[in-house]
Design a protein around this motif. Structure first.
Motif, PDB file in Angstrom:
ATOM      1  N   GLN A 112       0.830   8.078   3.732  1.00 45.30           N
ATOM      2  CA  GLN A 112       1.749   8.577   4.772  1.00 45.30           C
ATOM      3  C   GLN A 112       2.065   7.519   5.828  1.00 45.30           C
ATOM      4  O   GLN A 112       3.201   7.396   6.280  1.00 45.30           O
ATOM      5  CB  GLN A 112       1.138   9.794   5.445  1.00 45.30           C
ATOM      6  CG  GLN A 112       1.256  11.033   4.575  1.00 45.30           C
ATOM      7  CD  GLN A 112       0.595  12.240   5.224  1.00 45.30           C
ATOM      8  OE1 GLN A 112       0.320  12.256   6.425  1.00 45.30           O
ATOM      9  NE2 GLN A 112       0.328  13.248   4.425  1.00 45.30           N
ATOM     10  N   THR A 113       1.065   6.752   6.212  1.00 42.36           N
ATOM     11  CA  THR A 113       1.281   5.736   7.252  1.00 42.36           C
ATOM     12  C   THR A 113       2.367   4.753   6.831  1.00 42.36           C
ATOM     13  O   THR A 113       3.195   4.336   7.643  1.00 42.36           O
ATOM     14  CB  THR A 113      -0.041   4.964   7.493  1.00 42.36           C
ATOM     15  OG1 THR A 113      -1.102   5.904   7.617  1.00 42.36           O
ATOM     16  CG2 THR A 113       0.037   4.099   8.724  1.00 42.36           C
ATOM     17  N   GLN A 143      -8.264  14.209   1.654  1.00 40.87           N
ATOM     18  CA  GLN A 143      -7.170  13.548   2.387  1.00 40.87           C
ATOM     19  C   GLN A 143      -5.858  13.599   1.610  1.00 40.87           C
ATOM     20  O   GLN A 143      -4.795  13.800   2.160  1.00 40.87           O
ATOM     21  CB  GLN A 143      -7.569  12.083   2.664  1.00 40.87           C
ATOM     22  CG  GLN A 143      -6.503  11.281   3.413  1.00 40.87           C
ATOM     23  CD  GLN A 143      -6.839   9.784   3.498  1.00 40.87           C
ATOM     24  OE1 GLN A 143      -7.823   9.393   4.098  1.00 40.87           O
ATOM     25  NE2 GLN A 143      -5.997   8.962   2.882  1.00 40.87           N
ATOM     26  N   ASP A 150      -3.040  -0.087  -5.702  1.00 34.76           N
ATOM     27  CA  ASP A 150      -3.722   0.908  -6.528  1.00 34.76           C
ATOM     28  C   ASP A 150      -2.746   1.865  -7.211  1.00 34.76           C
ATOM     29  O   ASP A 150      -1.563   1.925  -6.878  1.00 34.76           O
ATOM     30  CB  ASP A 150      -4.738   1.692  -5.676  1.00 34.76           C
ATOM     31  CG  ASP A 150      -4.209   2.058  -4.286  1.00 34.76           C
ATOM     32  OD1 ASP A 150      -2.978   2.067  -4.105  1.00 34.76           O
ATOM     33  OD2 ASP A 150      -5.024   2.330  -3.404  1.00 34.76           O
ATOM     34  N   GLY A 205      -3.429   0.009   4.421  1.00 34.58           N
ATOM     35  CA  GLY A 205      -3.684   1.164   5.268  1.00 34.58           C
ATOM     36  C   GLY A 205      -5.198   1.356   5.297  1.00 34.58           C
ATOM     37  O   GLY A 205      -5.947   0.550   4.730  1.00 34.58           O
ATOM     38  N   ILE A 206      -5.649   2.415   5.921  1.00 32.18           N
ATOM     39  CA  ILE A 206      -7.099   2.695   5.934  1.00 32.18           C
ATOM     40  C   ILE A 206      -7.318   4.194   5.771  1.00 32.18           C
ATOM     41  O   ILE A 206      -6.629   5.007   6.411  1.00 32.18           O
ATOM     42  CB  ILE A 206      -7.767   2.151   7.230  1.00 32.18           C
ATOM     43  CG1 ILE A 206      -9.291   2.324   7.183  1.00 32.18           C
ATOM     44  CG2 ILE A 206      -7.181   2.793   8.481  1.00 32.18           C
ATOM     45  CD1 ILE A 206     -10.019   1.565   8.293  1.00 32.18           C
ATOM     46  N   TYR A 238       1.917   6.457  -7.640  1.00 28.43           N
ATOM     47  CA  TYR A 238       2.284   5.464  -6.640  1.00 28.43           C
ATOM     48  C   TYR A 238       3.511   4.662  -7.078  1.00 28.43           C
ATOM     49  O   TYR A 238       4.229   4.130  -6.238  1.00 28.43           O
ATOM     50  CB  TYR A 238       1.089   4.567  -6.326  1.00 28.43           C
ATOM     51  CG  TYR A 238       0.058   5.292  -5.461  1.00 28.43           C
ATOM     52  CD1 TYR A 238       0.390   6.466  -4.777  1.00 28.43           C
ATOM     53  CD2 TYR A 238      -1.227   4.796  -5.304  1.00 28.43           C
ATOM     54  CE1 TYR A 238      -0.525   7.124  -3.969  1.00 28.43           C
ATOM     55  CE2 TYR A 238      -2.153   5.445  -4.491  1.00 28.43           C
ATOM     56  CZ  TYR A 238      -1.800   6.615  -3.832  1.00 28.43           C
ATOM     57  OH  TYR A 238      -2.715   7.255  -3.029  1.00 28.43           O
ATOM     58  N   ALA A 252       0.862  -1.194   0.000  1.00 28.74           N
ATOM     59  CA  ALA A 252       0.000   0.000   0.000  1.00 28.74           C
ATOM     60  C   ALA A 252       0.893   1.238   0.000  1.00 28.74           C
ATOM     61  O   ALA A 252       2.098   1.157   0.239  1.00 28.74           O
ATOM     62  CB  ALA A 252      -0.880  -0.015   1.245  1.00 28.74           C
ATOM     63  N   HIS A 276     -11.791   3.388   3.576  1.00 34.64           N
ATOM     64  CA  HIS A 276     -11.422   2.596   2.405  1.00 34.64           C
ATOM     65  C   HIS A 276     -10.151   1.789   2.642  1.00 34.64           C
ATOM     66  O   HIS A 276      -9.280   2.191   3.402  1.00 34.64           O
ATOM     67  CB  HIS A 276     -11.305   3.463   1.139  1.00 34.64           C
ATOM     68  CG  HIS A 276     -10.157   4.424   1.114  1.00 34.64           C
ATOM     69  ND1 HIS A 276     -10.168   5.585   0.379  1.00 34.64           N
ATOM     70  CD2 HIS A 276      -8.943   4.407   1.721  1.00 34.64           C
ATOM     71  CE1 HIS A 276      -9.020   6.211   0.544  1.00 34.64           C
ATOM     72  NE2 HIS A 276      -8.261   5.522   1.345  1.00 34.64           N
ATOM     73  N   ILE A 277     -10.057   0.630   1.977  1.00 34.51           N
ATOM     74  CA  ILE A 277      -8.797  -0.101   1.834  1.00 34.51           C
ATOM     75  C   ILE A 277      -8.507  -0.087   0.341  1.00 34.51           C
ATOM     76  O   ILE A 277      -9.428  -0.230  -0.465  1.00 34.51           O
ATOM     77  CB  ILE A 277      -8.850  -1.538   2.422  1.00 34.51           C
ATOM     78  CG1 ILE A 277     -10.114  -2.291   1.990  1.00 34.51           C
ATOM     79  CG2 ILE A 277      -8.737  -1.492   3.936  1.00 34.51           C
ATOM     80  CD1 ILE A 277     -10.171  -3.743   2.456  1.00 34.51           C
TER      81      ILE A 277
HETATM   82  C1  F6R Z   1      -3.107   3.608  -0.913  1.00 30.33           C
HETATM   83  C2  F6R Z   1      -4.058   2.922  -0.039  1.00 30.33           C
HETATM   84  C3  F6R Z   1      -4.961   3.738   0.826  1.00 30.33           C
HETATM   85  C4  F6R Z   1      -4.209   4.331   2.026  1.00 30.33           C
HETATM   86  C5  F6R Z   1      -5.147   5.145   2.898  1.00 30.33           C
HETATM   87  C6  F6R Z   1      -4.436   5.770   4.093  1.00 30.33           C
HETATM   88  O1  F6R Z   1      -2.322   2.683  -1.618  1.00 30.33           O
HETATM   89  O2  F6R Z   1      -4.110   1.734  -0.021  1.00 30.33           O
HETATM   90  O3  F6R Z   1      -6.023   2.932   1.274  1.00 30.33           O
HETATM   91  O4  F6R Z   1      -3.656   3.293   2.774  1.00 30.33           O
HETATM   92  O5  F6R Z   1      -5.750   6.158   2.147  1.00 30.33           O
HETATM   93  O6  F6R Z   1      -3.558   6.745   3.677  1.00 30.33           O
HETATM   94  P1  F6R Z   1      -2.658   7.550   4.739  1.00 30.33           P
HETATM   95  O7  F6R Z   1      -1.705   6.572   5.307  1.00 30.33           O
HETATM   96  O8  F6R Z   1      -1.984   8.607   3.907  1.00 30.33           O
HETATM   97  O9  F6R Z   1      -3.593   8.086   5.756  1.00 30.33           O
END
Ligand code: F6R
Length: 261
Positions: free
Chosen positions: A38-39, A164, A67, A132-133, A80, A35, A138-139
């Motif tokens: 930021q996380t 976001q 994605d 991540g979420i 990405y 994924a 969403h995933i």
């Molecule tokens: C992106 C993805 C998204 C992110 C989610 C959290 O590849 O899978 O589901 O994990 O939008 O994004 P952050 O970590 O930026 O809060």
């Protein structure tokens, strides 16, 4: 579903990195789902460190990202592909030919989605999927109302997601409004999945995803259907969970987690 609570975001990311390392050492040909966001930057820092200090070997593994935005070139710093090269691939010994992302520039996007699914299948499916979420649950980019059996496809991004992620693009109006994403059904087929969430902005959605009813409005709730889903959170992201003490007891006492404590 298992929930592991760590004191802070570094510890949470380090623990997910140790799970990845454990799986990769057990199976050097691991098919690893990845994924962005930021996380994940923190997770990739820890994986790079494990590669540098403990020789964690990526040379035989294959990676599939969840994605990619529609319409961005790989060299675009907001794509990405660029993110993955920048945060992980160029710092470890992965063979770049073994790293896969959907092609958001394909002339026929629907065919590209089918090709991506077929490529995953061709490698025997995803062994370990990192997730991540989003703030709205969403995933991947499986936005509200994504069918729980959905496959890789083009999704229009919701206003919450646009908000976001707009920062990196310098405004919502400059960012793509669509992305190719693995479907919820595609994700649920992986053998094991680990969702990492940190920070208080994720507290509410983590409580909904883990302890709320399964709903296509919050695609992460579908992980409750997965036989091997682990949610790793820091104290902030865990703050709205009702059964925190129970989750902590399991992590502290179950022999399965011995190698991670
Ligand atoms: C992106 C993805 C998204 C992110 C989610 C959290 O590849 O899978 O589901 O994990 O939008 O994004 P952050 O970590 O930026 O809060």
């Amino acid at each position: 579903m298992e929930v592991i609570i760590q004191p802070n975001k570094e510890a949470a990311a380090a623990l997910v990195a140790r799970i990845v390392a454990h799986e990769l050492r057990a199976n050097p040909h691991l098919v690893l789902g990845l994924a962005t966001g930021q996380t994940m930057e923190c997770l990739y820092r820890h994986l790079v460190r494990l590669h540098q200090t403990e020789n964690l070997d990526f040379s035989l593994c294959r990676t599939f990202n969840l994605d990619e935005y529609v319409g961005l070139f790989p060299a675009d710093p907001n794509s990405y592909r660029y993110y993955m090269n920048h945060h992980l691939f160029r710092h470890v010994n992965v063979d770049i030919r073994n790293t896969h992302l959907p092609n958001g520039l394909a002339t026929n996007l629907n065919e590209e989605c089918l090709r991506y699914e077929a490529t995953i299948k061709g490698f025997g499916g995803i062994d370990l999927q990192i997730l991540g979420i989003g703030k709205a649950g969403h995933i991947g980019f499986n936005e509200p109302l994504s069918a729980l059996h959905s496959r890789t496809r083009v999704k229009a991004l919701t206003p919450t997601t646009l908000k976001q992620n707009a920062g990196a693009f310098g405004g919502e109006d400059k960012m793509p409004r669509r992305a190719i994403t693995m479907g919820v059904g595609t994700i649920l087929e992986c053998h094991r999945c680990v969702l990492l969430a940190t920070g208080d902005s994720k507290a509410r959605v983590i409580a909904q995803a883990v302890e709320g009813p399964i709903t296509s409005m919050i695609s992460a709730t579908a992980l409750q259907l997965h036989p091997r889903a682990t949610v790793v959170v820091d104290e902030e992201a865990a703050s709205e969970l009702r059964e925190k003490d129970y989750y902590r007891w399991i992590f502290d006492n179950e022999p399965e987690w011995e190698h991670l404590r």
